[in-house]
Design a protein around this motif. Sequence first.
Motif, PDB file in Angstrom:
ATOM      1  N   ASP A 121       0.826  -1.066  -0.126  1.00 22.98           N
ATOM      2  CA  ASP A 121       0.007  -0.102   0.116  1.00 22.98           C
ATOM      3  C   ASP A 121       0.940   1.199  -0.059  1.00 22.98           C
ATOM      4  O   ASP A 121       0.420   2.378  -0.310  1.00 22.98           O
ATOM      5  CB  ASP A 121      -1.091  -0.130   1.245  1.00 22.98           C
ATOM      6  N   TYR A 122       1.959   1.079   0.420  1.00 24.67           N
ATOM      7  CA  TYR A 122       2.939   2.398   0.343  1.00 24.67           C
ATOM      8  C   TYR A 122       4.281   2.051  -0.103  1.00 24.67           C
ATOM      9  O   TYR A 122       5.250   1.716   0.306  1.00 24.67           O
ATOM     10  CB  TYR A 122       3.381   2.686   1.844  1.00 24.67           C
ATOM     11  N   PRO A 123       4.269   1.947  -1.607  1.00 23.09           N
ATOM     12  CA  PRO A 123       5.407   1.752  -2.498  1.00 23.09           C
ATOM     13  C   PRO A 123       6.614   2.577  -2.252  1.00 23.09           C
ATOM     14  O   PRO A 123       6.739   3.766  -2.049  1.00 23.09           O
ATOM     15  CB  PRO A 123       4.824   1.692  -3.681  1.00 23.09           C
ATOM     16  N   GLY A 124       7.781   1.692  -1.582  1.00 23.30           N
ATOM     17  CA  GLY A 124       8.916   2.527  -1.334  1.00 23.30           C
ATOM     18  C   GLY A 124       8.991   3.298  -0.016  1.00 23.30           C
ATOM     19  O   GLY A 124      10.018   3.852   0.197  1.00 23.30           O
ATOM     20  N   GLY A 125       7.876   2.815   0.807  1.00 25.21           N
ATOM     21  CA  GLY A 125       7.796   3.591   2.061  1.00 25.21           C
ATOM     22  C   GLY A 125       8.177   2.663   3.305  1.00 25.21           C
ATOM     23  O   GLY A 125       8.557   3.331   4.592  1.00 25.21           O
ATOM     24  N   ILE A 126       8.098   1.576   3.203  1.00 21.64           N
ATOM     25  CA  ILE A 126       8.548   0.731   4.245  1.00 21.64           C
ATOM     26  C   ILE A 126       9.981  -0.146   4.136  1.00 21.64           C
ATOM     27  O   ILE A 126      10.513  -0.400   3.155  1.00 21.64           O
ATOM     28  CB  ILE A 126       7.612  -0.708   4.288  1.00 21.64           C
ATOM     29  N   VAL A 127      10.448   0.129   5.576  1.00 22.77           N
ATOM     30  CA  VAL A 127      11.897  -0.371   5.864  1.00 22.77           C
ATOM     31  C   VAL A 127      11.815  -1.438   6.629  1.00 22.77           C
ATOM     32  O   VAL A 127      11.096  -1.338   7.828  1.00 22.77           O
ATOM     33  CB  VAL A 127      12.918   0.649   6.318  1.00 22.77           C
ATOM     34  N   VAL A 128      12.396  -2.801   6.737  1.00 22.95           N
ATOM     35  CA  VAL A 128      12.320  -3.727   7.558  1.00 22.95           C
ATOM     36  C   VAL A 128      13.750  -3.472   8.300  1.00 22.95           C
ATOM     37  O   VAL A 128      14.779  -3.658   7.986  1.00 22.95           O
ATOM     38  CB  VAL A 128      11.983  -5.144   6.803  1.00 22.95           C
ATOM     39  N   ALA A 129      13.543  -3.629   9.594  1.00 25.11           N
ATOM     40  CA  ALA A 129      14.653  -3.592  10.542  1.00 25.11           C
ATOM     41  C   ALA A 129      14.983  -4.717  10.645  1.00 25.11           C
ATOM     42  O   ALA A 129      14.279  -5.686  11.403  1.00 25.11           O
ATOM     43  CB  ALA A 129      14.409  -2.779  11.720  1.00 25.11           C
ATOM     44  N   VAL A 130      16.507  -5.310  10.457  1.00 28.98           N
ATOM     45  CA  VAL A 130      17.067  -6.683  10.771  1.00 28.98           C
ATOM     46  C   VAL A 130      18.118  -6.288  11.805  1.00 28.98           C
ATOM     47  O   VAL A 130      19.282  -6.108  11.442  1.00 28.98           O
ATOM     48  CB  VAL A 130      17.462  -7.383   9.289  1.00 28.98           C
ATOM     49  N   ASP A 131      17.706  -6.502  13.021  1.00 23.60           N
ATOM     50  CA  ASP A 131      18.592  -6.066  14.186  1.00 23.60           C
ATOM     51  C   ASP A 131      19.184  -7.738  14.547  1.00 23.60           C
ATOM     52  O   ASP A 131      18.472  -8.475  15.072  1.00 23.60           O
ATOM     53  CB  ASP A 131      17.894  -5.485  15.227  1.00 23.60           C
TER      54      ASP A 131
END
Length: 243
Positions: A121-131
């Motif tokens: 729904d938000y192309p280019g807007g979501i970053v997944v944190a891999v901590d």
Amino acid sequence: MTLIVFPAIDLKAGQVVRLAEGDMDRATIYGDEPAAQALAFAQAGAGHLHVVDLDGAFAGESRNGEAVRGIVAAFPGHVQLGGGIRTRESVERWFDLGVARVVIGTAALEDPEFVRAAARDYPGGIVVAVDARDGLVATKGWAEVSTTSAADLARRFEDVGVAALLFTDVGRDGMMKGCNVEATVDLARAVDIPVIASGGVKEIGDIHLLAVHAKDGIEGVITGRALYDGRLDLAAALAVAAA
């Protein structure tokens, strides 16, 4: 591909702080005017900013909303925000406020479908944190460590429109040990999603090393303590990244 340098503003009780290894009891306070700090980074040439609501990361919901709003109003570039963003409502609220990207960490492990839907729904807007702590994903403000590897978590979000992965070696964050370039590059090569490096940047050499690997899928680097302690000059870091 030019490496993006993200100066970091971590918020705790409305103040600009840096933690050592994600420990809230080991916080160094660098100021109580987050918006002014954001503007200073912009004046040094930064076009991107990484903001973390540390209290929100532990609480699971926004705790520094007023400070974030002030930062967004003051910073003319792109603001990337993480910390406690675990519901659809919170994602929508931050985008409506003007945040360019939201970073989702804990929910990516616990509710991956929520992340996939948001990415659609938000192309280019979501970053997944891999901590990661010793290669395993850490959640809830890094207070808990799962049995899932960083690469396995990252692969779950290929082909769903996630803008980037934010990879942090928790054991190096705020410790000035140098960025874990090897692990970051390994992750970037393992997936087809751009990777942002975070944790441990201590000098201009770290920026140079990561810039060399931009071709491997390293999109950017986040730096905080090195800037605040004066070990890294932001303008110089931006110049190296651009070159």
